[in-house]
Design an enzyme around this catalytic site. Structure first.
Site, PDB file in Angstrom:
ATOM      1  N   HIS A  71     -60.081 -29.610 -97.872  1.00 50.70           N
ATOM      2  CA  HIS A  71     -59.781 -28.355 -97.155  1.00 50.70           C
ATOM      3  C   HIS A  71     -59.908 -27.147 -98.074  1.00 50.70           C
ATOM      4  CE1 HIS A  71     -55.628 -27.479 -98.660  1.00 50.70           C
ATOM      5  NE2 HIS A  71     -55.532 -28.792 -98.776  1.00 50.70           N
ATOM      6  N   ASP A 188     -55.395 -26.820-105.073  1.00 47.52           N
ATOM      7  CA  ASP A 188     -55.136 -27.466-103.786  1.00 47.52           C
ATOM      8  C   ASP A 188     -55.760 -26.566-102.713  1.00 47.52           C
ATOM      9  OD1 ASP A 188     -54.113 -28.673-101.513  1.00 47.52           O
ATOM     10  OD2 ASP A 188     -52.093 -27.872-101.798  1.00 47.52           O
ATOM     11  N   GLU A 222     -55.683 -27.046 -92.979  1.00 47.59           N
ATOM     12  CA  GLU A 222     -54.852 -28.138 -93.474  1.00 47.59           C
ATOM     13  C   GLU A 222     -53.450 -27.678 -93.865  1.00 47.59           C
ATOM     14  OE1 GLU A 222     -53.052 -31.046 -96.227  1.00 47.59           O
ATOM     15  OE2 GLU A 222     -53.496 -28.924 -96.581  1.00 47.59           O
ATOM     16  N   GLU A 223     -53.344 -26.507 -94.476  1.00 50.82           N
ATOM     17  CA  GLU A 223     -52.038 -26.060 -94.971  1.00 50.82           C
ATOM     18  C   GLU A 223     -51.023 -25.822 -93.854  1.00 50.82           C
ATOM     19  OE1 GLU A 223     -51.046 -26.243 -97.847  1.00 50.82           O
ATOM     20  OE2 GLU A 223     -52.732 -26.048 -99.224  1.00 50.82           O
ATOM     21  N   ASP A 243     -57.787 -34.791-101.500  1.00 54.27           N
ATOM     22  CA  ASP A 243     -56.800 -33.723-101.670  1.00 54.27           C
ATOM     23  C   ASP A 243     -56.103 -33.948-103.003  1.00 54.27           C
ATOM     24  OD1 ASP A 243     -55.128 -31.527-101.142  1.00 54.27           O
ATOM     25  OD2 ASP A 243     -55.002 -32.029 -99.022  1.00 54.27           O
ATOM     26  N   HIS A 323     -48.651 -26.024-105.321  1.00 48.76           N
ATOM     27  CA  HIS A 323     -48.242 -24.860-104.545  1.00 48.76           C
ATOM     28  C   HIS A 323     -47.615 -23.763-105.406  1.00 48.76           C
ATOM     29  CE1 HIS A 323     -48.307 -26.658-100.210  1.00 48.76           C
ATOM     30  NE2 HIS A 323     -49.422 -26.874-100.891  1.00 48.76           N
TER      31      HIS A 323
END
Length: 351
Positions: A71, A188, A222-223, A243, A323
């Site tokens: 993603h 990510d 995706e998030e 991922d 994150h």
């Protein structure tokens, strides 16, 4: 058969990808970048209605298909409110904490196409004014964007074209070190997107005919939980999400191996596919770690939850400080791409 592609190309591709702002909902530019990359390889692509990018490489078996995803959408924010001071209140996009963006440079993307820079700060930042600046909670009420413009009222902000609902992206601060580390926001999942694009490039250069027709999805939601849950052909039997591997206390994932996820917050991944991936890693001297991610979901788990009758798996490079200010190493990129390469060339379905 060519040697392993130059990892420096992968790192440079990651640098290009993370430098394109793409919080979930604002991904058209980065999808265009991926589309142009694939078109230069003479790979046909199409856009999903959700804005994701789809490509396909035909294989010998056209009755049973595989699908690989990564993603391109990232964490970010939206303008929640234009405050009376002329600063902006934020609403977060994706699962992260306000403390991870304190002091970060950002960009505000207006609906008219203009972009303004700013800094995300606590309202009570100045220790010369606010006695308890260090104790104040990092939350929506206390954090704000200081716009790099001469504004001190909502009216002046709106004259710039900034309004509620405008997207806010974070400076990736990307850096590649001489000893193989790459550190940046949004590894990510742009590290995996780069790996997937490099894989397709290698397959095209080697003129490989895959054992199974294989689809590639660069997903863009995706998030927020549903990026890869559609555009899956009825023939698809295996679905592998690429991922990040999450690191921390109690985790086996590191920055130097490929992480094979056995379970996340949605439950176990398919046991047969997991064992097949381990077999491929061991057979081809690929360094790997098995791990469980307790607070995690992927495009593959989203596909399962949406009702698709598929075998699902999840692998990826190990990423430190997910994150937040993320970091990985070229060894992890290499091991991840090697495993994906041998997986798509393998002639056995896991179920």
């Amino acid at each position: 058969m060519s040697t392993y592609p130059n990892v420096n190309e992968t790192k440079e591709l990651i640098k290009q990808l993370v430098s394109i702002p793409s919080p979930t909902g604002y991904t058209a530019n980065v999808i265009q970048f991926a589309e142009d990359f694939l078109k230069n390889l003479n790979v046909e692509t199409k856009r999903s209605r959700k804005g994701g990018l789809l490509a396909m490489l035909p294989g010998k078996n056209q009755d049973e298909h595989r699908m690989l995803t990564a993603h391109v959408d990232t964490l970010g924010a939206m303008v929640k409110e234009v405050k009376s001071s002329g600063r902006l209140k934020l609403d977060l996009i994706g699962g992260f904490r306000y403390n991870s963006i304190e002091g970060e440079y950002c960009e505000i993307h207006t609906s008219s196409g203009k972009t303004y820079t700013g800094t995300i700060l606590m309202h009570q930042t100045s220790v010369h004014v606010y006695k308890d600046a260090g104790k104040a909670e990092r939350n929506q009420e206390n954090m704000e964007v200081r716009i790099d413009a001469e504004v001190s009222s909502p009216e002046e902000v709106r004259e710039l074209g900034i309004e509620v609902g405008d997207f806010v992206s974070f400076d990736p601060r990307v850096e590649i070190t001489e000893n193989g580390f790459i550190k940046s926001r949004h590894l990510d999942d742009k590290a995996s997107v780069a790996i997937l694009l490099q894989l397709i490039k290698r397959l095209k250069e080697e003129n490989v005919t895959l054992p199974y027709t294989t689809h590639f999805l660069i997903s863009n939601n995706e998030e927020i939980g549903y990026g890869g849950n559609s555009n899956i052909t009825p023939e698809t039997v295996e679905y592998l999400a690429i991922d990040m591997g999450a690191m921390g206390d109690g985790q086996s994932t590191d920055e130097y191996t490929v992480s094979i996820c056995v379970k996340d917050a949605t439950g176990p991944y398919h046991y047969g596919l997991r064992k097949r991936l381990v077999e491929l890693a061991e057979k081809n001297s690929i360094e790997y770690k098995l791990d469980i991610y307790p607070y995690y979901g992927s495009d593959a788990s989203a596909a399962i939850k949406s009702g698709h009758d598929i075998v699902h798996g999840l692998i990826g490079p190990g990423i430190d400080s997910s994150h937040a200010f993320e970091r990985t190493h070229e060894k992890s990129l290499i091991n991840t791409e090697k495993l994906i390469y041998h997986y798509v060339l393998s002639d056995m379905i896991a179920y």
